[in-house]
Design an enzyme around this catalytic site. Structure first.
Site, PDB file in Angstrom:
ATOM      1  N   ARG A   1       0.852  -1.185   0.000  1.00  0.00           N
ATOM      2  CA  ARG A   1       0.000   0.000   0.000  1.00  0.00           C
ATOM      3  C   ARG A   1       0.888   1.235   0.000  1.00  0.00           C
ATOM      4  NH1 ARG A   1       1.782   1.743   4.104  1.00  0.00           N
ATOM      5  NH2 ARG A   1       0.666   3.686   3.758  1.00  0.00           N
ATOM      6  N   GLY A   2       0.258   2.362  -0.155  1.00  0.00           N
ATOM      7  CA  GLY A   2       1.018   3.614  -0.265  1.00  0.00           C
ATOM      8  C   GLY A   2       1.222   3.948  -1.718  1.00  0.00           C
TER       9      GLY A   2
ATOM     10  N   ARG B   1      -6.807  -0.055  -7.452  1.00  0.00           N
ATOM     11  CA  ARG B   1      -7.231   0.984  -6.489  1.00  0.00           C
ATOM     12  C   ARG B   1      -7.264   2.296  -7.249  1.00  0.00           C
ATOM     13  NH1 ARG B   1      -4.171   1.313  -0.972  1.00  0.00           N
ATOM     14  NH2 ARG B   1      -6.108   2.350  -0.315  1.00  0.00           N
TER      15      ARG B   1
ATOM     16  N   GLN C   1      -2.921   2.304   9.803  1.00  0.00           N
ATOM     17  CA  GLN C   1      -1.595   2.446   9.188  1.00  0.00           C
ATOM     18  C   GLN C   1      -0.644   3.254  10.083  1.00  0.00           C
ATOM     19  OE1 GLN C   1      -4.519   2.701   7.542  1.00  0.00           O
ATOM     20  NE2 GLN C   1      -4.316   2.520   5.318  1.00  0.00           N
TER      21      GLN C   1
ATOM     22  N   ASP D   1      -1.990  10.946  -2.231  1.00  0.00           N
ATOM     23  CA  ASP D   1      -2.260   9.895  -3.212  1.00  0.00           C
ATOM     24  C   ASP D   1      -2.514  10.471  -4.593  1.00  0.00           C
ATOM     25  OD1 ASP D   1      -3.130   8.780  -0.426  1.00  0.00           O
ATOM     26  OD2 ASP D   1      -2.755   7.053  -1.714  1.00  0.00           O
TER      27      ASP D   1
HETATM   28  C1  LIG Z   1       3.445   8.028   0.535  1.00  0.00           C
HETATM   29  S1  LIG Z   1       2.034   7.071   0.711  1.00  0.00           S
HETATM   30  C2  LIG Z   1       0.735   8.118   0.338  1.00  0.00           C
HETATM   31  C3  LIG Z   1      -0.576   7.739   0.966  1.00  0.00           C
HETATM   32  O1  LIG Z   1      -0.994   6.352   0.771  1.00  0.00           O
HETATM   33  C4  LIG Z   1      -1.717   5.933   1.936  1.00  0.00           C
HETATM   34  O2  LIG Z   1      -2.955   5.318   1.630  1.00  0.00           O
HETATM   35  P1  LIG Z   1      -3.133   3.698   1.776  1.00  0.00           P
HETATM   36  O3  LIG Z   1      -2.533   3.312   3.094  1.00  0.00           O
HETATM   37  O4  LIG Z   1      -4.625   3.498   1.682  1.00  0.00           O
HETATM   38  O5  LIG Z   1      -2.389   3.137   0.585  1.00  0.00           O
HETATM   39  C5  LIG Z   1      -1.990   7.222   2.681  1.00  0.00           C
HETATM   40  O6  LIG Z   1      -3.035   7.966   2.089  1.00  0.00           O
HETATM   41  C6  LIG Z   1      -0.653   7.905   2.452  1.00  0.00           C
HETATM   42  O7  LIG Z   1      -0.626   9.222   2.885  1.00  0.00           O
END
Ligand SMILES: CSC[C@H]1O[C@H](OP(=O)(O)O)[C@H](O)[C@@H]1O
Length: 344
Positions: free
Chosen positions: A48-49, A89, A194, A235
């Protein structure tokens, strides 16, 4: 960063991922050899990320090409697999952009696709380093506290979310390395935690002082002056600086605006979506009920059915973004320095 702590790495025959659903209790890797397993890993946030799923998506195209060869897929079947991977996603722009970059190399053969994925990883590594330095410089100059800083952050934006040391968490690591960080307030970041599971784990690994808080405490932490600034990831960032990020980010930005405190977004330019004018056009991923109404938490007695609203992201208006830290420089968006005016 050593292989075992890289969220995404290529073994030569498989895509190796840290299974982030198992952290912090268990550090285990998944060796992924087919597209559908990778799509599943992205959808359930095993990887993720935004930058990390971009890199994984690019390597996923290489997996698809190899699968097509092994299983005699038609060109249409290969194109369909790439399209499903690209759509796994919807909010993080990096996934689509990186899949497109890798897919554009398919006609040159599998080595070219792998080379593109490797370039994407190297670009992110370099961007992380550049953002860490630029973000720390900006914060130290802007806050000018004459002491180490107290920072609030949300979700996870570290090594687990990128190919390198992180975006917002990279800036935090840099402040710590300079002896200019007093503490980090880490939002737990419901529903998938997270923050308390991943960011706290990364910070604890390196002895970086921090305290986990419930998301609902973020506003009072800001307005109460317990921190000097908030820094988050992104994102997708549109031409006017509107920023999609983990749900809860908008509330922090509003609290910072009320408190007159810097609200900083750290993101590589690979997260910019300059084809989109404003955040109103960003598709926000809606996720399942089970993440919110977690029976294990005793949230809902058996037999009582409640509906669930579970948006994975929210959009912060550019007017609330004090600074956007990228590897190409820092824009003070709230002061009118818009990404679309500076970059193409
Ligand atoms: C540098 S990661 C950017 C962003 O991604 C994360 O979302 P997710 O955990 O759902 O993939 C989160 O919004 C981070 O800030």
């Amino acid at each position: 960063m050593s292989h075992e702590l890289r969220a995404v790495s290529w073994t030569g025959t498989a895509l190796s991922l840290i299974d982030q659903t198992a952290l912090p209790r268990t550090l285990r890797r998944l060796d992924v050899r087919d597209v559908d397993t990778l799509i599943d890993a992205i959808v359930r946030l095993a990887v993720r990320g935004a930058p990390a799923i971009g890199a994984a998506g690019a390597y996923g195209v290489a997996l698809a090409v190899d699968q097509a060869r092994r299983e005699n897929w038609t060109e249409r079947a290969l194109a369909d697999a790439v399209a499903r991977l690209r759509a796994a996603r919807p909010t993080a722009v990096n996934l689509a952009v990186c899949v497109d970059r890798a897919a554009a190399r398919i006609p040159e053969g599998p080595d070219a696709v792998l080379a593109e994925a490797g370039t994407i990883v190297r670009e992110d590594l370099a961007a992380n380093r550049a953002m860490a330095a630029a973000g720390a410089d900006w914060l130290v100059e802007r806050v000018d506290a004459g002491r180490p800083l107290r920072i609030l952050t949300h979700c996870n934006t570290g090594a687990l979310a990128t190919a390198g040391i992180g975006t917002a968490l990279g800036v935090i690591r840099e402040l710590h390395g300079r002896g200019l960080l007093e503490t980090v307030y880490v939002d737990e970041t419901r529903p998938l935690l997270q923050g308390s599971r991943l960011t706290a784990w990364e910070l604890a690994q390196e002895g970086i002082p921090h305290q986990v808080q419930v998301d609902a405490a973020a506003a009072s932490t800001v307005v109460g002056g317990l921190v000097d600034a908030a820094i988050v990831g992104a994102d997708r960032i549109t031409r006017n600086g509107d920023t999609a990020n983990k749900t809860g980010t908008l509330g922090i930005a509003l609290a910072c605006a009320h408190a007159g405190m810097p609200f900083v977004v750290a993101a590589p330019t690979s997260t910019l979506d300059l084809a989109t004018a404003t955040g109103a056009s960003i598709r926000i991923e809606q996720r399942g009920e089970d993440e919110v109404l977690n029976p294990a938490a005793g949230a809902v007695p058996d037999g009582i059915r409640s509906r669930v609203h579970n948006p994975a992201f929210d959009v912060t208006p550019g007017a609330l973004v004090t600074a956007l830290v990228t590897e190409r420089g820092v824009l003070e968006v709230a002061s009118g320095e818009l990404p679309g005016d500076h970059w193409t």
